[in-house]
Design a protein around this motif. Structure first.
Motif, PDB file in Angstrom:
ATOM      1  N   LEU A 284       0.832  -1.205   0.000  1.00 49.13           N
ATOM      2  CA  LEU A 284       0.000   0.000   0.000  1.00 49.13           C
ATOM      3  C   LEU A 284       0.863   1.250   0.000  1.00 49.13           C
ATOM      4  O   LEU A 284       0.567   2.234  -0.686  1.00 49.13           O
ATOM      5  N   GLY A 285       1.947   1.207   0.787  1.00 52.30           N
ATOM      6  CA  GLY A 285       2.852   2.357   0.801  1.00 52.30           C
ATOM      7  C   GLY A 285       3.510   2.572  -0.545  1.00 52.30           C
ATOM      8  O   GLY A 285       3.662   3.711  -0.999  1.00 52.30           O
ATOM      9  N   VAL A 286       3.892   1.478  -1.189  1.00 53.77           N
ATOM     10  CA  VAL A 286       4.506   1.594  -2.516  1.00 53.77           C
ATOM     11  C   VAL A 286       3.513   2.155  -3.515  1.00 53.77           C
ATOM     12  O   VAL A 286       3.826   3.058  -4.302  1.00 53.77           O
ATOM     13  N   ILE A 287       2.262   1.616  -3.493  1.00 57.72           N
ATOM     14  CA  ILE A 287       1.232   2.096  -4.429  1.00 57.72           C
ATOM     15  C   ILE A 287       0.977   3.582  -4.204  1.00 57.72           C
ATOM     16  O   ILE A 287       0.857   4.368  -5.158  1.00 57.72           O
ATOM     17  N   LEU A 288       0.872   3.979  -2.905  1.00 48.52           N
ATOM     18  CA  LEU A 288       0.586   5.371  -2.583  1.00 48.52           C
ATOM     19  C   LEU A 288       1.726   6.275  -3.050  1.00 48.52           C
ATOM     20  O   LEU A 288       1.496   7.350  -3.615  1.00 48.52           O
ATOM     21  N   GLY A 289       2.985   5.818  -2.867  1.00 46.41           N
ATOM     22  CA  GLY A 289       4.126   6.637  -3.290  1.00 46.41           C
ATOM     23  C   GLY A 289       4.191   6.814  -4.799  1.00 46.41           C
ATOM     24  O   GLY A 289       4.401   7.929  -5.292  1.00 46.41           O
ATOM     25  N   TYR A 290       3.982   5.693  -5.520  1.00 50.02           N
ATOM     26  CA  TYR A 290       4.035   5.792  -6.978  1.00 50.02           C
ATOM     27  C   TYR A 290       2.870   6.615  -7.522  1.00 50.02           C
ATOM     28  O   TYR A 290       3.013   7.346  -8.510  1.00 50.02           O
ATOM     29  N   ALA A 291       1.705   6.508  -6.869  1.00 48.14           N
ATOM     30  CA  ALA A 291       0.547   7.280  -7.335  1.00 48.14           C
ATOM     31  C   ALA A 291       0.816   8.768  -7.187  1.00 48.14           C
ATOM     32  O   ALA A 291       0.510   9.571  -8.086  1.00 48.14           O
ATOM     33  N   LYS A 292       1.393   9.176  -6.032  1.00 47.63           N
ATOM     34  CA  LYS A 292       1.702  10.594  -5.833  1.00 47.63           C
ATOM     35  C   LYS A 292       2.760  11.063  -6.835  1.00 47.63           C
ATOM     36  O   LYS A 292       2.690  12.178  -7.365  1.00 47.63           O
ATOM     37  N   LEU A 293       3.772  10.196  -7.078  1.00 46.41           N
ATOM     38  CA  LEU A 293       4.839  10.569  -8.013  1.00 46.41           C
ATOM     39  C   LEU A 293       4.307  10.714  -9.432  1.00 46.41           C
ATOM     40  O   LEU A 293       4.624  11.676 -10.149  1.00 46.41           O
ATOM     41  N   LEU A 294       3.474   9.767  -9.851  1.00 48.98           N
ATOM     42  CA  LEU A 294       2.943   9.811 -11.214  1.00 48.98           C
ATOM     43  C   LEU A 294       1.988  10.978 -11.418  1.00 48.98           C
ATOM     44  O   LEU A 294       1.899  11.511 -12.529  1.00 48.98           O
ATOM     45  N   ALA A 316      -7.849   2.058   2.000  1.00 48.47           N
ATOM     46  CA  ALA A 316      -7.417   0.715   2.386  1.00 48.47           C
ATOM     47  C   ALA A 316      -6.457   0.789   3.583  1.00 48.47           C
ATOM     48  O   ALA A 316      -6.527  -0.039   4.504  1.00 48.47           O
ATOM     49  N   LYS A 317      -5.584   1.810   3.584  1.00 51.20           N
ATOM     50  CA  LYS A 317      -4.648   1.964   4.710  1.00 51.20           C
ATOM     51  C   LYS A 317      -5.401   2.298   5.993  1.00 51.20           C
ATOM     52  O   LYS A 317      -5.031   1.844   7.084  1.00 51.20           O
ATOM     53  N   GLU A 318      -6.467   3.087   5.879  1.00 52.96           N
ATOM     54  CA  GLU A 318      -7.284   3.430   7.051  1.00 52.96           C
ATOM     55  C   GLU A 318      -7.930   2.175   7.639  1.00 52.96           C
ATOM     56  O   GLU A 318      -8.003   1.999   8.868  1.00 52.96           O
ATOM     57  N   ILE A 319      -8.401   1.286   6.762  1.00 55.62           N
ATOM     58  CA  ILE A 319      -9.000   0.036   7.236  1.00 55.62           C
ATOM     59  C   ILE A 319      -7.964  -0.819   7.962  1.00 55.62           C
ATOM     60  O   ILE A 319      -8.217  -1.379   9.037  1.00 55.62           O
ATOM     61  N   VAL A 320      -6.751  -0.911   7.401  1.00 58.78           N
ATOM     62  CA  VAL A 320      -5.701  -1.698   8.039  1.00 58.78           C
ATOM     63  C   VAL A 320      -5.325  -1.103   9.391  1.00 58.78           C
ATOM     64  O   VAL A 320      -5.146  -1.826  10.384  1.00 58.78           O
TER      65      VAL A 320
END
Length: 482
Positions: A284-294, A316-320
């Motif tokens: 999730l952290g990787v997805i969030l980082g790449y999404a912000k970068l892109l 999804a991170k909030e649920i976790v």
């Protein structure tokens, strides 16, 4: 065993007959004795009045005798004796006033007191000066006047004695009447007691047999696993109380089982969260980082799609994180928390974040409870935010902080539509939500935090038609430091 016959019936009949006979006879005897006792007390009071009246008459005669001695001797040598007799008259008059209970008796005492004062005035103001001046004619005139006053006082005390004696005679006649009446009641009661005892015993037997059978049937249903079964009993008060206690016990057992189920559910969720949270959070952290970068490099259309990806990743991170909150053990409370100050800080931060726009929020009262400020802040943020969303623009949210009987409470009440009765039992279940984009973990986590502090979180209908959520915590007193 059949409860309508056999040993139970015989015990009911025998016990009922004995209790009825003893209670009725005792009640009649006690009532008669109490009336006679009250009469004797009043007779004693009147006899005391007679004694005081006679003593007062004697004291007045002594007072007059010292006046006569003063006149005969012709000097002031008897004034000391006169003062003593006068003090005796005043003391007896005060005691007689306490013994007088009826208005006519008090009126006679008032007249005696007035005439006694008049007699004293004649002696001190007229007779003594005339004696010392040697005015024999004036002395004789005032002595005759004093003699008339003494005679009047004697008549008044005699009238008071006659009233007291009349009351004594009346009390004696009443005591004789009560005694004869009580004896008649007791004789009649003993004659009628067997029949009455049989009737009452049958009624008592029925009032016990049926409720005992209902208790037996209800206990069998509960033993079979029907914890929702209620035992309705109408009969002896003790059996009704037993049924209420049984119902309360089964309700507590049912609640305990529900809590166990909830605890097992939360434990299962906790174990699941603890096992996979790390593995989920990393991608999730990787997805969030790449999404912000892109998003920084993408064209507007792609950036909009990437914003959706970022938003859903955060969700999804909030649920976790919510699942982790359910699984993490909470240590013992560490410090006293000012709940009023904490609530006001929560409201201020939510208002700065523009999450309370259009909603009037008030905070009243105050209380202190030991706990974790950050965890309690998390609960209050959830409650105030939910209340503001339920109230909507133009609505009201009232937060009341109070401490009573060792419990601190923060009640959050809104003016929204309230809680649907069908959903009330599911509010604190994980993943249950009525919001379109809610996670269903906020209230579950909040209740878990409250219970970890030794308290609880409850939901009730609000006074104004909305919802009311109450956070209750043990409010232990702070120890003074050495």
């Amino acid at each position: 065993m059949r409860y309508g016959s056999g040993t139970a019936r015989r015990l009911a009949l025998g016990f009922g007959a004995l209790v009825l006979l003893f209670a009725a006879a005792s009640a009649v005897a006690i009532a008669g004795s109490m009336r006679i006792h009250r009469g004797l007390g009043e007779m004693k009071s009147r006899e005391e009045g007679v004694r005081l009246s006679l003593e007062l008459a004697s004291a007045v005669r002594d007072q007059y005798a010292h006046q006569a001695h003063t006149i005969i001797i012709g000097d002031a040598s008897h004034l000391g004796f006169y003062a003593t007799s006068r003090e005796t008259v005043l003391r007896l008059t005060r005691a007689l006033r306490q013994a007088a209970e009826e208005p006519e008796e008090r009126a006679l005492v008032d007249q005696i007191e007035a005439e006694s004062g008049r007699l004293d005035g004649i002696f001190r103001e007229r007779i003594v000066p005339a004696v010392l001046a040697g005015e024999r004619a004036s002395v004789k005139l005032e002595h005759d006047r004093a003699q008339l006053v003494v005679t009047k006082i004697q008549d008044l005390t005699q009238a008071l004695v006659e009233r007291f004696e009349a009351k004594i005679r009346a009390f004696r006649r009443e005591a004789d009447v009560v005694q004869r009446r009580t004896l008649g009641f007791l004789v009649g009661l003993l004659v009628a007691a067997p029949g009455v005892a049989v009737i009452v015993s049958v009624v008592i037997g029925r009032s016990i047999a049926t409720p005992v059978a209902q208790l037996h049937a209800g206990a069998a249903r509960i033993a079979a696993g029907e914890l929702d079964a209620r035992i309705e009993v109408r009969g002896a008060p003790e059996l009704e109380a037993l049924a209420r206690q049984w119902n309360a016990t089964t309700a507590a057992l049912r609640e305990h089982q529900d809590r166990l189920v909830e605890s097992e559910k939360l434990a299962g969720i906790g174990r699941l969260a603890a096992g996979v949270a790390h593995e989920i959070n990393n991608p999730l952290g990787v997805i969030l980082g790449y999404a912000k970068l892109l998003r920084k490099k993408a064209d507007p259309a792609a950036a909009e799609d990437l914003a959706v990806i970022e938003e859903e990743t955060l969700r999804a991170k909030e649920i976790v994180d919510g699942l982790l909150d359910l699984s993490r053990p909470l240590p013992a409370p560490a410090q006293p928390v000012d709940l009023r100050a904490l609530t006001e800080d929560v409201v201020s931060r939510l208002r700065d974040a523009r999450l309370l726009d259009g909603v009037a929020v008030s905070v009243d009262g105050g209380a202190t409870a030991p706990g974790h400020p950050d965890k309690l802040r998390q609960v209050l943020v959830n409650l105030v935010r939910n209340a503001a969303e339920a109230a909507g623009p133009g609505g009201r949210v009232a937060v009341r902080v109070a401490a009573q009987d060792g419990t601190a409470e923060v009640a959050v009440e809104d003016s929204g539509p309230g809680i649907d009765a069908a959903n009330r039992g599911k509010l604190f279940e994980p993943f249950f939500t009525t919001k379109p984009r809610g996670t269903g973990l906020g209230l579950a986590v909040s209740r878990a935090i409250a219970r970890a502090h030794g308290g609880d979180l409850a939901a009730d209908p609000g006074g104004g038609g909305g919802a009311r959520f109450a956070l209750r915590l043990p409010a232990r007193a702070e120890r003074a430091e050495a």
